[in-house]
Scaffold this motif. Structure first.
Motif, PDB file in Angstrom:
ATOM      1  N   GLU A  42      85.466  15.862  10.629  1.00  0.00           N
ATOM      2  CA  GLU A  42      85.590  16.854   9.306  1.00  0.00           C
ATOM      3  C   GLU A  42      86.941  16.761   8.952  1.00  0.00           C
ATOM      4  N   ILE A  43      87.540  16.672   8.237  1.00  0.00           N
ATOM      5  CA  ILE A  43      88.932  16.166   7.373  1.00  0.00           C
ATOM      6  C   ILE A  43      89.358  17.309   6.369  1.00  0.00           C
ATOM      7  N   SER A  44      88.796  18.307   6.108  1.00  0.00           N
ATOM      8  CA  SER A  44      88.891  19.655   4.987  1.00  0.00           C
ATOM      9  C   SER A  44      90.228  19.838   5.581  1.00  0.00           C
ATOM     10  N   LYS A  45      90.298  20.290   4.338  1.00  0.00           N
ATOM     11  CA  LYS A  45      92.348  20.820   4.462  1.00  0.00           C
ATOM     12  C   LYS A  45      92.484  21.922   5.840  1.00  0.00           C
ATOM     13  N   GLU A  46      90.616  22.920   5.699  1.00  0.00           N
ATOM     14  CA  GLU A  46      90.752  24.058   6.381  1.00  0.00           C
ATOM     15  C   GLU A  46      90.702  23.451   7.283  1.00  0.00           C
ATOM     16  N   SER A  47      90.024  22.762   7.851  1.00  0.00           N
ATOM     17  CA  SER A  47      89.707  21.946   9.582  1.00  0.00           C
ATOM     18  C   SER A  47      90.524  21.449   9.893  1.00  0.00           C
ATOM     19  N   ILE A  48      92.178  21.164   9.512  1.00  0.00           N
ATOM     20  CA  ILE A  48      92.937  20.764   9.988  1.00  0.00           C
ATOM     21  C   ILE A  48      93.796  21.513  11.196  1.00  0.00           C
ATOM     22  N   THR A  49      94.577  21.323  12.634  1.00  0.00           N
ATOM     23  CA  THR A  49      94.949  21.884  12.769  1.00  0.00           C
ATOM     24  C   THR A  49      96.304  20.993  13.912  1.00  0.00           C
ATOM     25  N   PHE A  50      97.503  22.507  13.067  1.00  0.00           N
ATOM     26  CA  PHE A  50      98.586  21.645  13.685  1.00  0.00           C
ATOM     27  C   PHE A  50      99.361  22.016  15.125  1.00  0.00           C
ATOM     28  N   GLY A  54      99.627   6.412   3.095  1.00  0.00           N
ATOM     29  CA  GLY A  54     100.206   7.404   2.504  1.00  0.00           C
ATOM     30  C   GLY A  54      98.728   8.457   2.279  1.00  0.00           C
ATOM     31  N   LYS A  55      98.069   7.405   1.868  1.00  0.00           N
ATOM     32  CA  LYS A  55      96.755   7.622   2.093  1.00  0.00           C
ATOM     33  C   LYS A  55      95.415   8.744   3.114  1.00  0.00           C
ATOM     34  N   SER A  56      96.038   8.076   4.224  1.00  0.00           N
ATOM     35  CA  SER A  56      95.720   8.571   5.580  1.00  0.00           C
ATOM     36  C   SER A  56      96.527  10.371   5.638  1.00  0.00           C
ATOM     37  N   ALA A  57      98.083   9.779   5.709  1.00  0.00           N
ATOM     38  CA  ALA A  57      99.277  11.424   5.751  1.00  0.00           C
ATOM     39  C   ALA A  57      98.181  12.307   4.736  1.00  0.00           C
ATOM     40  N   SER A  58      97.729  11.867   3.421  1.00  0.00           N
ATOM     41  CA  SER A  58      97.878  12.870   2.227  1.00  0.00           C
ATOM     42  C   SER A  58      96.035  13.646   2.797  1.00  0.00           C
ATOM     43  N   LYS A  59      95.136  13.066   3.182  1.00  0.00           N
ATOM     44  CA  LYS A  59      93.390  13.839   3.176  1.00  0.00           C
ATOM     45  C   LYS A  59      94.894  14.329   4.620  1.00  0.00           C
TER      46      LYS A  59
END
Length: 196
Positions: free
Chosen positions: A71-79, A154-159
């Motif tokens: 899952e790589i939606s923005k809501e699933s990303i942790t920092f 670039g595409k990976s960082a954006s995702k």
């Protein structure tokens, strides 16, 4: 910047393998699995005596193409906060690299081949400059790879919702080509009594 490049490159490697249904690692702070999967495989008992990498080794133990999803939606990303000092980051890197020797041999080989291709590219660049060819050819060779690298990063960082200074990618790559093997040698020669 170096920590950012390192974590992005590692994420690109393990997420791409997981998306190809061949998972080999994960990051514990952003990993989930069914309780039954954990219990049926006796949790982390197979590698409880290893000081780092329980998340990676558990993935290698139980994950397969049928039970894995990414899952790589923005809501699933942790920092995670970057390590505040260079020394604390080196210690973290050494701890992470110490887990690699417990990876399956096929994964170790693939990761080694990835590093070898990076080293081979820069060695070829140097070699081209000593050949009796016009300087345009090695420069064009470098520019072609650099542009492709910028597109992929670039595409990976954006995702992954990551802001990244792409212009320094070759410098960071060269740094890690030298830095990671040095840390691996350091791990063989000396081992801290405690990693944390």
């Amino acid at each position: 910047f170096l920590q950012q490049f390192d974590t992005l490159q590692i994420a690109m490697l393990y997420l791409s393998k997981a998306l190809a249904r061949r998972p080999y690692m994960a990051v514990g702070r952003n990993l989930s699995y069914h309780k039954s999967l954990f219990m049926n495989n006796k949790g982390f008992i197979a590698h409880y005596n290893i000081p780092s990498g329980d998340d990676d080794l558990f993935v290698q133990q139980v994950a397969n193409k049928k039970n894995t999803a990414v899952e790589i939606s923005k809501e699933s990303i942790t920092f995670s906060e970057a390590k505040p000092t260079f020394n604390s980051w080196i210690r973290q890197k050494r701890r992470h690299l110490s887990t690699g020797k417990h990876y399956r041999s096929g994964i170790q080989l693939q990761l080694a081949l990835y590093s070898f291709t990076q080293l081979s590219f820069y060695a070829t660049m140097v070699w081209l400059f000593f050949l009796p060819v016009h300087w345009v050819f090695p420069v064009a060779f470098f520019a072609f790879r650099y542009i492709n690298q910028l597109v992929v990063f670039g595409k990976s960082a954006s995702k992954l919702n990551e802001k990244f200074l792409f212009v320094f990618t070759p410098f960071a790559e060269l740094f890690f080509i030298i830095f990671n093997p040095l840390l691996l040698v350091l791990n063989v020669l000396t081992k801290p009594s405690k990693w944390m």
